[in-house]
Design a protein around this motif. Structure first.
Motif, short mmCIF file in Angstrom:
data_model
loop_
_atom_site.label_atom_id
_atom_site.label_comp_id
_atom_site.label_asym_id
_atom_site.label_seq_id
_atom_site.Cartn_x
_atom_site.Cartn_y
_atom_site.Cartn_z
N LEU A 1 -2.52 -5.77 -7.94
CA LEU A 1 -2.22 -4.67 -7.03
C LEU A 1 -2.67 -3.35 -7.63
CD1 LEU A 1 1.44 -5.72 -6.13
CD2 LEU A 1 -0.63 -6.18 -4.81
N ASN A 2 -2.74 -2.34 -6.78
CA ASN A 2 -3.13 -0.99 -7.19
C ASN A 2 -2.12 0.01 -6.64
OD1 ASN A 2 -5.79 -1.56 -8.42
ND2 ASN A 2 -6.27 -2.25 -6.34
N PRO A 3 -2.03 1.19 -7.25
CA PRO A 3 -1.18 2.23 -6.67
C PRO A 3 -1.53 2.43 -5.19
CG PRO A 3 -1.98 2.94 -8.80
CD PRO A 3 -2.71 1.67 -8.45
N GLY A 4 -0.52 2.59 -4.36
CA GLY A 4 -0.73 2.76 -2.93
C GLY A 4 -0.62 1.47 -2.14
N ASP A 5 -0.78 0.31 -2.79
CA ASP A 5 -0.61 -0.98 -2.12
C ASP A 5 0.87 -1.23 -1.84
OD1 ASP A 5 -3.33 -1.48 -2.40
OD2 ASP A 5 -3.08 -2.86 -4.10
N ASP A 6 1.16 -2.15 -0.92
CA ASP A 6 2.53 -2.61 -0.75
C ASP A 6 2.88 -3.48 -1.96
OD1 ASP A 6 3.04 -1.43 1.70
OD2 ASP A 6 2.37 -3.16 2.86
N PRO A 7 4.11 -3.39 -2.46
CA PRO A 7 4.49 -4.21 -3.61
C PRO A 7 4.86 -5.63 -3.17
CG PRO A 7 6.32 -2.82 -3.00
CD PRO A 7 5.17 -2.45 -2.09
N LYS A 8 3.88 -6.33 -2.60
CA LYS A 8 4.11 -7.70 -2.16
C LYS A 8 2.79 -8.46 -2.20
CE LYS A 8 3.47 -7.66 2.84
NZ LYS A 8 4.09 -7.96 4.12
N ALA A 9 2.92 -9.78 -2.18
CA ALA A 9 1.75 -10.65 -2.16
C ALA A 9 2.06 -11.86 -1.30
CB ALA A 9 1.39 -11.09 -3.58
N GLU A 10 1.03 -12.38 -0.64
CA GLU A 10 1.17 -13.58 0.18
C GLU A 10 0.26 -14.65 -0.38
OE1 GLU A 10 0.63 -12.68 4.32
OE2 GLU A 10 2.14 -11.09 4.29
N PHE A 11 0.81 -15.87 -0.48
CA PHE A 11 0.05 -16.98 -1.04
C PHE A 11 0.14 -18.16 -0.07
CE2 PHE A 11 1.83 -14.46 -4.49
CZ PHE A 11 0.72 -14.23 -5.30
N TYR B 1 3.95 -18.50 1.00
CA TYR B 1 5.02 -17.83 0.29
C TYR B 1 4.73 -16.34 0.32
CZ TYR B 1 6.66 -22.24 -1.67
OH TYR B 1 7.16 -23.51 -1.83
N VAL B 2 5.76 -15.55 0.60
CA VAL B 2 5.67 -14.10 0.56
C VAL B 2 6.56 -13.64 -0.59
CG1 VAL B 2 6.06 -11.94 1.79
CG2 VAL B 2 5.25 -13.96 3.05
N VAL B 3 5.97 -12.90 -1.52
CA VAL B 3 6.71 -12.39 -2.68
C VAL B 3 6.76 -10.87 -2.56
CG1 VAL B 3 6.86 -12.28 -5.20
CG2 VAL B 3 5.86 -14.30 -4.09
N LYS B 4 7.98 -10.33 -2.51
CA LYS B 4 8.19 -8.89 -2.42
C LYS B 4 8.90 -8.42 -3.68
CE LYS B 4 8.75 -8.96 2.58
NZ LYS B 4 9.67 -8.68 3.69
N VAL B 5 8.53 -7.25 -4.17
CA VAL B 5 9.20 -6.68 -5.33
C VAL B 5 10.20 -5.65 -4.84
CG1 VAL B 5 8.92 -5.51 -7.54
CG2 VAL B 5 7.16 -7.10 -6.75
N GLY B 6 11.49 -6.00 -4.99
CA GLY B 6 12.58 -5.19 -4.46
C GLY B 6 13.07 -5.83 -3.18
N GLU B 7 14.32 -6.30 -3.19
CA GLU B 7 14.84 -7.02 -2.03
C GLU B 7 15.10 -6.11 -0.84
OE1 GLU B 7 18.19 -10.37 -1.06
OE2 GLU B 7 18.63 -8.93 -2.63
N ASN B 8 15.86 -5.04 -1.06
CA ASN B 8 16.22 -4.14 0.04
C ASN B 8 15.44 -2.84 0.04
OD1 ASN B 8 18.26 -5.91 0.99
ND2 ASN B 8 19.56 -5.23 -0.70
N GLN B 9 14.86 -2.49 -1.09
CA GLN B 9 14.05 -1.29 -1.20
C GLN B 9 12.82 -1.62 -2.02
OE1 GLN B 9 16.11 2.06 -2.86
NE2 GLN B 9 14.33 3.38 -2.77
N ALA B 10 11.65 -1.32 -1.46
CA ALA B 10 10.39 -1.65 -2.14
C ALA B 10 10.22 -0.85 -3.42
CB ALA B 10 9.22 -1.38 -1.20
N HIS B 11 9.63 -1.49 -4.40
CA HIS B 11 9.32 -0.82 -5.67
C HIS B 11 8.28 0.28 -5.41
CE1 HIS B 11 7.46 -0.23 -9.61
NE2 HIS B 11 8.55 -0.73 -10.13
N PRO B 12 8.36 1.41 -6.11
CA PRO B 12 7.35 2.46 -5.94
C PRO B 12 5.96 1.94 -6.32
CG PRO B 12 9.15 3.22 -7.36
CD PRO B 12 9.39 1.78 -7.09
N MET B 13 4.97 2.45 -5.67
CA MET B 13 3.58 2.09 -5.98
C MET B 13 2.78 3.38 -6.15
SD MET B 13 3.37 -1.16 -6.29
CE MET B 13 1.65 -1.61 -6.11
#
Length: 127
Positions: A93-103, A59-71
């Motif tokens: 996550l930390n500032p600078g990371d992509d706002p997503k996670a893979e499980f 599963y890939v979880v992204k925060v923001g469907e069309n535009q990524a959340h600021p980090m």
């Protein structure tokens, strides 16, 4: 109180997730902790709702469907949590990371994700 509810101390900022419901009230810094309500797509037009995709065996979880959340240092996603058929998986996550996670977990029937933005709080999305 319900299992997996998230509470925050409004004094020091501690955040806890309820793993076992035993009754009583959660306290920190001498006062009751605040229950964080899960916001959804209907709550705002901001880029906070976690979007879930099944890609191969993960599963890939992204925060923001069309535009990524600021980090950024002052505004970022602290963690992403995936719940699959009652099993909980979390990535911090930390500032600078992509706002997503893979499980990499087996496919489930009841799947949802939550994320916590350090400014805008707790958000939930489902498949």
């Amino acid at each position: 109180m319900e299992k997996l509810q998230v509470y925050k101390c409004e004094v020091c900022g501690n955040i806890v997730e309820l793993l076992h419901v035993g009754g009583g009230e959660l306290y920190c810094c001498g006062q009751p902790m605040k229950l964080l309500e899960e916001k959804t797509a209907e709550s705002s037009t901001e880029k906070h709702v976690p979007f879930i995709e099944r890609v191969g065996n993960k599963y890939v979880v992204k925060v923001g469907e069309n535009q990524a959340h600021p980090m950024e240092e002052k505004h970022y996603i602290e963690w992403i949590e995936l719940v699959v058929d009652g099993k909980v998986y979390r990535q911090f996550l930390n500032p600078g990371d992509d706002p997503k996670a893979e499980f990499e977990v087996p496919e489930g029937k009841d799947v949802y994700a939550r994320e916590f933005c350090n400014i805008h709080g707790l958000w939930k999305g489902s498949m």
